[in-house]
Design a protein around this motif. Structure first.
Motif, short mmCIF file in Angstrom:
data_model
loop_
_atom_site.label_atom_id
_atom_site.label_comp_id
_atom_site.label_asym_id
_atom_site.label_seq_id
_atom_site.Cartn_x
_atom_site.Cartn_y
_atom_site.Cartn_z
N LEU A 320 1.07 -1.25 -0.47
CA LEU A 320 0.10 0.20 0.30
C LEU A 320 0.74 1.25 0.06
N PHE A 321 0.50 2.20 -0.57
CA PHE A 321 1.28 3.29 -0.72
C PHE A 321 0.19 4.38 -0.30
N VAL A 322 0.89 5.30 0.68
CA VAL A 322 -0.14 5.88 0.95
C VAL A 322 0.60 7.11 1.52
N PRO A 323 -0.41 8.70 0.71
CA PRO A 323 0.20 10.03 0.78
C PRO A 323 -0.29 10.24 1.73
N GLU A 324 1.22 11.75 2.48
CA GLU A 324 0.83 12.18 3.71
C GLU A 324 -0.74 13.07 3.48
N ASN A 325 -0.91 13.35 4.31
CA ASN A 325 -2.09 14.52 4.63
C ASN A 325 -1.53 15.62 4.51
N ASN A 326 -1.01 16.40 3.76
CA ASN A 326 -0.80 17.35 3.08
C ASN A 326 -0.81 17.65 1.13
N VAL A 327 -0.32 16.66 1.17
CA VAL A 327 -0.12 16.56 -0.08
C VAL A 327 -1.31 15.67 -0.70
N LEU A 328 -2.44 15.50 0.15
CA LEU A 328 -3.28 14.33 -0.47
C LEU A 328 -4.41 15.62 -0.44
N GLN A 329 -4.27 16.20 0.55
CA GLN A 329 -5.37 17.43 0.78
C GLN A 329 -4.83 18.50 -0.76
N GLU A 330 -3.59 18.60 -1.07
CA GLU A 330 -3.45 19.61 -2.27
C GLU A 330 -4.31 18.85 -3.36
N PHE A 331 -4.00 17.18 -3.10
CA PHE A 331 -4.87 16.37 -4.99
C PHE A 331 -5.90 16.99 -4.54
N ILE A 332 -6.37 16.68 -3.51
CA ILE A 332 -8.32 16.41 -3.10
C ILE A 332 -8.92 18.18 -3.76
N ASP A 333 -8.14 19.38 -3.29
CA ASP A 333 -8.52 20.95 -3.75
C ASP A 333 -8.33 20.96 -5.09
N ASP A 334 -6.95 20.37 -5.96
CA ASP A 334 -6.86 21.15 -6.99
C ASP A 334 -7.54 19.41 -8.55
N VAL A 335 -8.11 18.50 -7.56
CA VAL A 335 -8.42 17.28 -8.91
C VAL A 335 -9.30 16.99 -8.31
N LEU A 336 -9.87 16.34 -7.38
CA LEU A 336 -11.15 15.05 -6.85
C LEU A 336 -12.05 16.91 -6.73
N LEU A 337 -11.80 17.57 -5.99
CA LEU A 337 -12.95 18.66 -6.25
C LEU A 337 -13.02 20.07 -7.30
N LYS A 338 -12.48 19.43 -8.33
CA LYS A 338 -12.10 20.99 -9.00
C LYS A 338 -13.70 21.32 -9.53
N ASN A 339 -14.95 20.02 -9.78
CA ASN A 339 -15.82 20.08 -10.33
C ASN A 339 -17.10 20.11 -9.76
N TYR A 340 -16.84 19.72 -8.61
CA TYR A 340 -17.56 18.81 -7.15
C TYR A 340 -17.62 19.97 -6.01
N PRO A 341 -18.49 20.15 -5.42
CA PRO A 341 -18.69 21.29 -4.84
C PRO A 341 -17.74 20.11 -3.05
N SER A 342 -17.90 18.91 -2.48
CA SER A 342 -17.46 18.09 -1.79
C SER A 342 -17.70 16.70 -2.19
N LEU A 343 -16.42 16.22 -0.99
CA LEU A 343 -16.36 14.63 -1.24
C LEU A 343 -17.34 13.61 -1.22
N ASP A 344 -18.45 14.23 -0.08
CA ASP A 344 -19.64 13.16 -0.48
C ASP A 344 -20.36 13.25 -2.02
N GLN A 345 -20.25 14.20 -2.45
CA GLN A 345 -20.45 14.45 -4.15
C GLN A 345 -19.49 13.52 -4.74
N LEU A 346 -18.63 12.62 -4.76
CA LEU A 346 -17.96 12.12 -5.39
C LEU A 346 -18.63 10.68 -6.03
#
Length: 744
Positions: A320-346
């Motif tokens: 298992l490769f697991v990104p640290e909180n800071n880089v994962l949060q950046e990925f969430i903000d810039d990629v996953l939530l680019k067009n979604y309002p929140s994670l629960d909408q994915l």
């Protein structure tokens, strides 16, 4: 007559004598040999330097087990190991270790079955011993039932002991999910091309000796006991945590774990587990199994491996490769939530793909990381030497904490533009449903341009998906006719494939000019589309007279996504109608060829159908210009006045009628669509057959900017760019400066 008198006294004396002799011989035969080594417990006592371990064996209730029968391997820490352990634990001696800790230490030191050093590296497969393929063994320790509070509710939980494959069992009663212990034996390491780098990557402060047990060195190997083998080690090993427990105990990766637990974990009541627990504890609580989503390649709390064979956990594990909180949060903000309002909408599939991108169903050794693929069949794109901040051997595999999110194809490609935008769910559904399109456009090692219609565009043009019936629906805006299922899906597949274009040199980044390009993948050609002054169109758009406008774009790692207000529509009219439209223009260079076709039995003028040509099949029309047709007349190849070259479009003689038909068919190439782009070369069959029914061929010579056709007499017909590349159904219509001739 004399009676015989039986002497019972003598008989009893004889039986007593024989019995005593036999019992003595039997006892001697089955007596314990004088030279047999004592059992493990007694052997440890006799060695003299395992006083702390034997004390813990007694406290853990294992003296009787290890002092009698059975067959075990014991990784036995000596007294010096315990001295260091006491200091680490902040205690003074063995008396301060309670029975729970004693049980952990003892049971984790015990391996099922007895293994000398030379056998520890061998895998016990169903086919027998497989040499030098093992680096782990199952121990006597397991976590069992645990009291936990889940979402505020206290419950008894047990881990799943199988990977939760769709429709399979995630919990097998009787399997305790025993933990494994990892060792690094020279024979295995050498056979796998591994060495000190791989060991010291996980244990940088230890020395690699060729027989290490986790962080410990083996002091004395192969101490033989009556009921097994003892390997003396210089460190005490507590049971390793598994990947699931590592996430639970590591605050640096809490965002990763929260996403995983919230979206892909369930706690399911299990009757078998409940019965076992209640019988064992006499409590009445229900038991819930912690179950990971079946879409994941493995369950991080499963101590077993795949269980394709009973012991396959000896030879492999999970990573298992697991990104640290800071880089994962950046990925969430810039990629996953680019067009979604929140994670629960994915959508759920986004989570499944994200975690699978970080999971490998193998033990990824540091020196061999480049040779592994994740669960999405992608290579590992994390630099083991520079982007891993923490590496740990766990009971069911390897854990790598990283300062980087795995740059998966799905999140950094042109596919991402649809995949992570709720405005494009119809296109995403089709990309994901086994069409193969997702695999094409998400490949970050290729470059693509895609033209992406939104749900709004597709719905307006008659395309939809019936969730209740799990089928595609298409209603024609022109006729109102509706088709469903495979027919509707096939239409949309073709439309979307028209919008997938390989562009290795970013050929479509500037659409201000004009040009033509082939859609689809290199291995599975699509149809040709054109662009002109920031508009694009396919054959069907020409028929419907509705070009496609670009309304925005997004650049991704492997190319560009254009957002469009229409679809690249395919043509549903016969190719003859397209040729007719071109030929009947004023001063058309296609006129002479078309007139021969129009007046032949091959052509049905109203429908535009040509005998031998089917809709949906690739063709290339090689049409000689008017001058070339006149030359064919003068050469006697076509009927007409040979002196002036004036064509006779309505011959009456059968021989001349056949001449025309053979000529026309030889200029229509079947099964391939060629243009001046270098993509199609070589012999290509025509519609013409010989008198024996054999195929005839024309050689295509295509380079970027040039296109020629060569017949079997080496006559060359060069295409005329300004008059070529006319679109039709899976067809290009080219004008050439010469005619082609097949000679019987």
């Amino acid at each position: 007559m004399k009676k015989r008198i039986f002497n019972y006294s003598f008989f009893l004396l004889l039986v007593f004598t024989v019995f005593n002799c036999s019992k003595k011989e039997v006892d001697e035969y089955y007596a314990r040999p004088d030279d047999l080594e004592p059992p493990i417990y007694q052997q440890l006592v006799a060695q003299g330097n395992f006083t702390n371990l034997t004390a813990l064996i007694e406290k853990a209730g294992y003296k009787d087990i290890l002092g009698k029968a059975g067959y075990w391997t014991m990784m036995a820490p000596n007294d010096e190991a315990f001295t260091a352990f006491f200091q680490e634990q902040g205690i003074s001696n063995v008396s301060e270790i309670d029975s729970v800790m004693a049980s952990k230490i003892v049971k984790y030191a015990i391996i099922y079955n007895g293994f000398r050093t030379e056998r520890l590296s061998d895998f016990q497969s169903n086919l027998g011993w497989e040499e030098d393929l093992a680096f782990k063994r199952r121990t006597a320790y397991y976590d069992g039932f645990q009291n936990k509070t889940i979402n505020g509710t206290p419950m008894v939980v047990v881990n799943s002991n199988r990977n939760n494959s769709e429709g399979g069992d995630f919990y097998i009663p009787g399997d305790n999910n025993n933990k494994y212990i990892t060792y690094f034996v020279e024979e295995f390491m050498t056979n796998q091309g591994l060495g000190s780098y791989d060991y010291n990557y996980f244990y940088p402060n230890e020395s690699y000796t060729g027989f290490n047990v986790l962080a410990a060195e083996t002091v004395t190997a192969d101490i033989v006991a009556e009921n097994g083998i003892i390997h003396e080690v210089d460190k005490v090993s507590l049971p390793l945590i598994n990947l699931d427990q590592k996430l639970e105990e590591s605050p640096n990766y809490s965002i990763f774990r929260d996403m995983l637990e919230t979206n892909l974990v369930q706690y399911l009541f299990d009757q078998d587990a409940t019965t076992t627990y209640q019988n064992f504890t006499l409590n009445s609580d229900d038991v819930f199994v912690k179950v990971y989503d079946p879409a994941l390649i493995f369950s991080p709390n499963n101590e077993n491996f795949i269980k394709a064979t009973d012991n396959d956990g000896q030879s492999d594990g999970y990573t298992l490769f697991v990104p640290e909180n800071n880089v994962l949060q950046e990925f969430i903000d810039d990629v996953l939530l680019k067009n979604y309002p929140s994670l629960d909408q994915l959508p759920k599939y986004v989570y499944e793909d994200f975690f699978n991108a970080h999971m490998v169903q193998n033990a990824v050794w540091p020196s061999k990381a480049a040779g592994y693929n994740n669960a999405l069949e992608e290579d590992i794109r994390i630099d083991i030497d520079n982007e891993v901040v923490e590496a740990e051997v766990v009971s069911n595999g390897f854990f790598y904490g990283t300062n980087k999110v795995q740059p998966s194809n799905l999140f950094f490609s042109v596919y991402t533009s649809a995949y992570l935008d709720p405005a494009f769910t119809l296109a995403t559904r089709l990309f994901n449903d086994g069409s193969g399109y997702r695999e094409i456009i998400s490949n970050i090692y290729g470059r693509y341009t895609i033209f992406l219609p939104s749900d709004e565009v597709l719905t307006h043009l008659g395309y939809s998906y019936d969730i209740n019936r799990s089928e595609w629906v298409y209603t024609s805006p022109q006729t109102g006719n509706t088709v469903t299922g495979t027919f509707a899906r096939t239409r949309l597949l073709r439309v979307l494939y028209n919008g997938i274009v390989p562009t290795p040199n970013d050929e479509l980044n500037d659409l201000s000019g004009s040009g033509i390009i082939r859609s689809g993948d290199f291995d599975l050609p699509g149809e040709y589309i054109k662009w002109d002054n920031n508009q694009v169109y396919a054959a069907g758009n020409e028929v419907l007279d509705n070009r496609v406008n670009i309304i925005g774009f997004e650049d991704q790692q492997n190319g560009r996504t254009y957002y469009i207000d229409n679809i690249l529509e395919f043509s549903e009219e016969a190719q003859g109608l397209d040729l007719q439209m071109i030929a009947l223009e004023t001063d058309s260079e296609y006129f002479n060829f078309y007139e021969y076709l129009r007046n032949s039995a091959l052509y049905e003028e109203t429908a535009g159908t040509i005998d031998g040509i089917e809709l949906g099949t690739p063709y290339t029309f090689v049409i000689p210009n008017n001058a070339a047709i006149q030359q064919a007349v003068m050469d006697g190849v076509l009927p007409g006045d040979e002196l002036t070259g004036t064509p006779n479009f309505t011959p009456s003689e059968q021989e001349e009628i056949d001449q025309v038909e053979h000529f026309i068919k030889y200029h229509i190439l079947a099964t391939r669509t060629a243009s001046a782009d270098g993509l199609v070369n070589g012999l290509t069959e025509t519609l013409r057959k010989t008198e024996f029914g054999e195929k005839t061929y024309v050689n295509i010579v295509s380079t970027v900017g040039d296109l020629s056709f060569i017949d079997d007499n080496n006559r060359i017909a060069d295409y005329i760019p300004s008059e070529s590349n006319h679109l039709a159904d899976r067809t290009l219509i080219h004008l050439v400066d010469n005619y082609l001739l097949y000679t019987e």
